[in-house]
Design a protein around this motif. Structure first.
Motif, mmCIF file in Angstrom:
data_model
loop_
_atom_site.group_PDB
_atom_site.id
_atom_site.type_symbol
_atom_site.label_atom_id
_atom_site.label_comp_id
_atom_site.label_asym_id
_atom_site.label_seq_id
_atom_site.Cartn_x
_atom_site.Cartn_y
_atom_site.Cartn_z
ATOM 1 N N ILE A 163 1.271 -8.980 1.253
ATOM 2 C CA ILE A 163 1.573 -7.518 0.608
ATOM 3 C C ILE A 163 1.603 -6.748 1.702
ATOM 4 N N THR A 164 2.431 -5.512 1.370
ATOM 5 C CA THR A 164 2.566 -4.188 2.181
ATOM 6 C C THR A 164 1.896 -3.274 1.783
ATOM 7 N N VAL A 165 0.855 -2.714 2.785
ATOM 8 C CA VAL A 165 0.069 -1.474 2.536
ATOM 9 C C VAL A 165 0.543 -0.342 3.173
ATOM 10 N N GLU A 166 0.692 0.770 2.555
ATOM 11 C CA GLU A 166 1.209 2.133 3.344
ATOM 12 C C GLU A 166 -0.179 3.090 3.193
ATOM 13 N N ASN A 167 -0.225 3.519 4.391
ATOM 14 C CA ASN A 167 -1.031 4.844 4.780
ATOM 15 C C ASN A 167 -0.323 6.061 4.351
ATOM 16 N N GLN A 168 -0.267 6.610 3.546
ATOM 17 C CA GLN A 168 0.619 8.124 3.325
ATOM 18 C C GLN A 168 -0.312 9.223 3.751
ATOM 19 N N ASN A 169 -1.500 9.043 3.935
ATOM 20 C CA ASN A 169 -2.607 10.335 4.311
ATOM 21 C C ASN A 169 -2.130 10.718 5.894
ATOM 22 N N LYS A 170 -2.870 11.853 6.348
ATOM 23 C CA LYS A 170 -2.601 12.392 7.501
ATOM 24 C C LYS A 170 -3.775 11.828 8.419
ATOM 25 N N LYS A 171 -4.514 11.222 7.876
ATOM 26 C CA LYS A 171 -5.877 10.514 8.827
ATOM 27 C C LYS A 171 -5.884 9.134 8.536
ATOM 28 N N GLU A 172 -6.297 8.201 9.306
ATOM 29 C CA GLU A 172 -6.470 6.860 9.404
ATOM 30 C C GLU A 172 -7.559 6.635 8.266
ATOM 31 N N ILE A 173 -7.415 5.179 7.634
ATOM 32 C CA ILE A 173 -8.109 4.741 6.688
ATOM 33 C C ILE A 173 -8.963 3.382 6.954
ATOM 34 N N PHE A 174 -9.823 3.145 6.379
ATOM 35 C CA PHE A 174 -10.583 1.740 6.596
ATOM 36 C C PHE A 174 -10.278 1.056 5.533
ATOM 37 N N MET A 175 -9.708 -0.325 5.498
ATOM 38 C CA MET A 175 -9.486 -1.011 4.483
ATOM 39 C C MET A 175 -10.493 -2.528 4.396
ATOM 40 N N ARG A 176 -11.168 -2.585 3.410
ATOM 41 C CA ARG A 176 -11.987 -4.009 3.407
ATOM 42 C C ARG A 176 -11.368 -4.808 2.137
ATOM 43 N N ILE A 177 -11.434 -6.051 2.310
ATOM 44 C CA ILE A 177 -10.892 -6.851 1.270
ATOM 45 C C ILE A 177 -11.967 -7.705 0.570
ATOM 46 N N PHE A 178 -11.948 -7.837 -0.782
ATOM 47 C CA PHE A 178 -13.155 -8.615 -1.138
ATOM 48 C C PHE A 178 -12.520 -9.481 -2.264
ATOM 49 N N VAL A 179 -12.817 -10.771 -2.381
ATOM 50 C CA VAL A 179 -12.361 -11.697 -3.403
ATOM 51 C C VAL A 179 -13.004 -12.224 -4.167
ATOM 52 N N ALA A 180 -12.860 -12.260 -5.445
ATOM 53 C CA ALA A 180 -13.699 -12.831 -6.413
ATOM 54 C C ALA A 180 -12.889 -13.752 -7.191
ATOM 55 N N GLY A 181 -13.666 -14.735 -7.875
ATOM 56 C CA GLY A 181 -13.076 -15.893 -8.847
ATOM 57 C C GLY A 181 -13.151 -17.210 -8.096
ATOM 58 N N LYS A 182 -12.521 -18.089 -8.832
ATOM 59 C CA LYS A 182 -12.304 -19.530 -8.272
ATOM 60 C C LYS A 182 -11.384 -19.612 -7.113
ATOM 61 N N ILE A 183 -10.539 -18.562 -6.901
ATOM 62 C CA ILE A 183 -9.556 -18.711 -6.006
ATOM 63 C C ILE A 183 -10.211 -18.550 -4.558
ATOM 64 N N LYS A 184 -11.464 -18.074 -4.552
ATOM 65 C CA LYS A 184 -12.196 -17.334 -3.232
ATOM 66 C C LYS A 184 -11.993 -18.212 -2.036
ATOM 67 N N GLY A 185 -12.482 -19.490 -2.523
ATOM 68 C CA GLY A 185 -12.630 -20.549 -1.251
ATOM 69 C C GLY A 185 -11.353 -21.087 -1.039
ATOM 70 N N PHE A 186 -10.270 -20.756 -1.389
ATOM 71 C CA PHE A 186 -9.104 -21.366 -1.069
ATOM 72 C C PHE A 186 -8.306 -20.158 -0.128
ATOM 73 N N LEU A 187 -8.673 -18.921 -0.197
ATOM 74 C CA LEU A 187 -7.956 -17.870 0.356
ATOM 75 C C LEU A 187 -8.536 -17.536 2.044
ATOM 76 N N ALA A 188 -7.715 -17.376 2.989
ATOM 77 C CA ALA A 188 -7.955 -16.802 4.317
ATOM 78 C C ALA A 188 -7.175 -15.558 4.482
ATOM 79 N N TYR A 189 -7.893 -14.675 5.142
ATOM 80 C CA TYR A 189 -7.080 -13.273 5.269
ATOM 81 C C TYR A 189 -7.991 -12.604 6.366
ATOM 82 N N ASP A 190 -7.147 -11.611 6.929
ATOM 83 C CA ASP A 190 -7.805 -10.561 8.048
ATOM 84 C C ASP A 190 -8.291 -9.326 7.411
ATOM 85 N N ASN A 191 -9.864 -9.507 7.363
ATOM 86 C CA ASN A 191 -10.529 -8.271 6.667
ATOM 87 C C ASN A 191 -10.796 -7.069 7.818
ATOM 88 N N ASN A 192 -11.208 -6.261 7.089
ATOM 89 C CA ASN A 192 -11.857 -4.974 8.027
ATOM 90 C C ASN A 192 -10.737 -4.415 8.792
#
Length: 161
Positions: free
Chosen positions: A95-124
């Motif tokens: 997915i593409t995430v765009e920060n349109q703010n004038k300041k930096e933001i912190f993004m955290r990813i949380f996964v819930a459900g049966k798919i949780k054990g199948f996914l890998a991603y770069d968090n924080n």
């Protein structure tokens, strides 16, 4: 000691016990009020420090079967569909995430459900002002995964820094 004196002494002890009990209660009330005020102040401080700006919820789907098939085009509808995969296989979606703010933001990813054990991603991740970032979700279906649908939700939590 005469009987009246004993009764009077017992009565005085009751009165003293009641006075002592009331004094203890009067001491506890201010402590309770202080504890309540401390709780309110601590809650406000934590809210200001960890203020969530925005939460984006994305549905994630994968089906485990005896064949492989692709699912295309749902990403624009807040769905990441990995299609049908056989055990032992892997795949990626982004997915593409765009920060349109004038300041930096912190993004955290949380996964819930049966798919949780199948996914890998770069968090924080920190996304700077006016930056567009590609977030990749890798899926791996274990060899021992049973056939069926494994769905869940991906929460992208954005906080101001």
């Amino acid at each position: 000691m005469p009987q009246k004196s004993k009764n009077r002494a017992k009565g005085n002890k009751k009165i003293r016990a009641e006075k002592t009990s009331w004094r203890n209660k009067r001491r506890i009330i201010p402590l309770f009020i202080l504890a309540a005020l401390f709780s309110i102040v601590a809650t406000e401080i934590s809210y200001l420090l960890y203020k969530i700006d925005y939460v984006k919820v994305i549905t994630a789907k994968i089906e485990v079967g005896t064949y492989a098939s692709f699912a295309l085009g749902e990403e624009k509808f807040d769905v990441i569909n990995f299609g049908t995969m056989m055990p032992g296989n892997s795949g990626s979606r982004f997915i593409t995430v765009e920060n349109q703010n004038k300041k930096e933001i912190f993004m955290r990813i949380f996964v819930a459900g049966k798919i949780k054990g199948f996914l890998a991603y770069d968090n924080n991740q920190i996304i700077t002002a006016n930056e567009t970032k590609k977030i990749t979700f890798d899926v791996y279906v274990p060899e021992n995964a049973g056939k069926g649908k494994y769905n869940g939700r991906i929460f992208l939590i954005f906080k101001k820094i």
